[in-house]
Each structure stands twice: as structure tokens, then as C-alpha cells.
Design an enzyme around this catalytic site. Structure first.
Site, PDB file in Angstrom:
ATOM      1  CG  HIS A  88      -9.317   2.169   7.764  1.00  0.00           C
ATOM      2  ND1 HIS A  88      -8.247   2.383   6.730  1.00  0.00           N
ATOM      3  CD2 HIS A  88      -9.452   1.032   7.826  1.00  0.00           C
ATOM      4  CE1 HIS A  88      -8.054   1.070   6.411  1.00  0.00           C
ATOM      5  NE2 HIS A  88      -8.743   0.042   7.038  1.00  0.00           N
TER       6      HIS A  88
ATOM      7  NE  ARG B  55       7.656  12.492   9.410  1.00  0.00           N
ATOM      8  CZ  ARG B  55       7.461  13.772   9.290  1.00  0.00           C
ATOM      9  NH1 ARG B  55       7.028  14.108   7.856  1.00  0.00           N
ATOM     10  NH2 ARG B  55       7.282  14.848  10.144  1.00  0.00           N
TER      11      ARG B  55
ATOM     12  CD1 TRP C 105      -2.457   2.140   1.512  1.00  0.00           C
ATOM     13  CD2 TRP C 105      -3.435   0.674   0.352  1.00  0.00           C
ATOM     14  NE1 TRP C 105      -3.543   2.572   1.508  1.00  0.00           N
ATOM     15  CE2 TRP C 105      -4.045   1.778   0.784  1.00  0.00           C
ATOM     16  CE3 TRP C 105      -3.625  -0.461  -0.485  1.00  0.00           C
ATOM     17  CZ2 TRP C 105      -5.318   1.827  -0.156  1.00  0.00           C
ATOM     18  CZ3 TRP C 105      -4.855  -0.477  -0.884  1.00  0.00           C
ATOM     19  CH2 TRP C 105      -5.684   0.647  -0.793  1.00  0.00           C
TER      20      TRP C 105
ATOM     21  CB  VAL D 104      -0.910   4.476   7.809  1.00  0.00           C
ATOM     22  CG1 VAL D 104      -2.661   4.599   8.008  1.00  0.00           C
ATOM     23  CG2 VAL D 104      -0.333   2.876   7.860  1.00  0.00           C
TER      24      VAL D 104
END
Length: 158
Positions: free
Chosen positions: A93, A132, A27, A86
Site C-alpha cells: 500500500h 524531515r 493522515w 506516507v
């Protein structure tokens, strides 16, 4: 507000014959691939042959702790590096996935008594992730790999 950088990891040498596992989420692939590249560079720069780094892919951050637990149970690796990203969306979520992943990785580390490094970015915006993953805030994949080497060295010391 600027982000504080961690103190540099002292120069450590990977224990002879140590193998490392890198588990990467599919992902947010461009970000995660930059993290994987940073980890590979860090391992290579610190004397870990590419053949001593096993790369595994999982669908998303939620699946990282499950594979980490399996690999830890096999006992073949000196440390495990989990990499993912994420990004906050419009629903809860984000918190569930980011927090659950972090808690799961820590549980594996403590329960299995094996260094499991959390290189999963939990960010507000994609731009934060880019910063990052090789941008203005360094590469967290590289930092996680350096911490893995340091922990493996610590684990192997008398």
C-alpha cells in the site's frame, strides 16, 4: 549515509498579489501539521501575507492530486503546495499511495502548467518523518513553500 541538502533557493520575492494554496493530508497529522507550520513560516518570511495562503485539508495523500487539479483549474493560485506523509507499513500500500500521489501531482503541474510542489514525505519510519518535519533534516514544508515562491516568481517574469 547522510542526506544531501539541496542548494538554497536564491532570495526571491513573491509576485505582487500572488495567492498560494497549501493542501495538507489529515493522515499522520502531527507530522503534516509540522510541515504546514513550516510552509506558513516560509511564506510569511518572504512577504506573503497569511491572507494570501489558502489552506485545504484532504483525508490522505491519495486525495492530494484530485484537489490540486480542481484548484489549478480554478486559476486563483500562483502555485500549489501539497503536504503529506506516507510511512512504509507491512504491505505494498505504501508504494501505491506514495508513487500514485507523486505521479498525480506531477500530472497536474504539467497538464495545468502551474507549479505544484510535492512536499509529501515517503519514509521508512516515523522517525524519518520527524527528521524531515522540523528535525535534523529541516522542514520539507518550508522547502516546498520556498520553491513555490521561486516558481511563482519565475512564472510571472517577462
Amino acid at each position: 549515509m547522510s542526506e544531501k541538502r539541496p542548494a538554497a533557493v536564491p532570495e526571491v520575492v513573491s509576485p505582487a498579489g500572488a495567492r498560494y494554496a497549501v493542501i495538507a493530508s489529515r493522515w499522520n497529522a502531527p507530522i503534516v501539521e509540522a510541515l504546514v507550520a513550516g510552509a506558513r513560516r516560509a511564506f510569511a518570511a518572504h512577504g506573503v501575507p497569511d491572507t494570501a495562503v489558502d489552506i485545504w485539508r484532504v483525508p490522505g495523500a491519495w486525495e492530494l492530486p484530485v484537489l490540486a487539479a480542481r484548484l489549478a483549474g480554478e486559476g486563483r493560485h500562483a502555485a500549489i503546495v501539497a503536504l503529506g506523509c506516507v510511512v512504509r507499513g507491512d504491505t505494498r500500500h505504501y508504494e501505491q499511495v506514495a508513487d500514485g500521489c507523486a505521479e498525480g501531482l506531477m500530472r497536474v503541474a504539467v497538464d495545468m502548467r502551474l507549479p505544484v510542489l510535492n512536499g509529501v514525505l515517503a519514509v521508512e519510519r516515523e522517525a524519518d518523518a520527524v527528521a524531515r518535519a522540523g528535525g535534523a533534516h529541516g522542514n520539507k514544508g518550508e522547502e516546498a513553500a520556498l520553491a513555490a515562491i521561486a516558481m511563482a516568481a519565475l512564472w510571472s517574469s517577462p
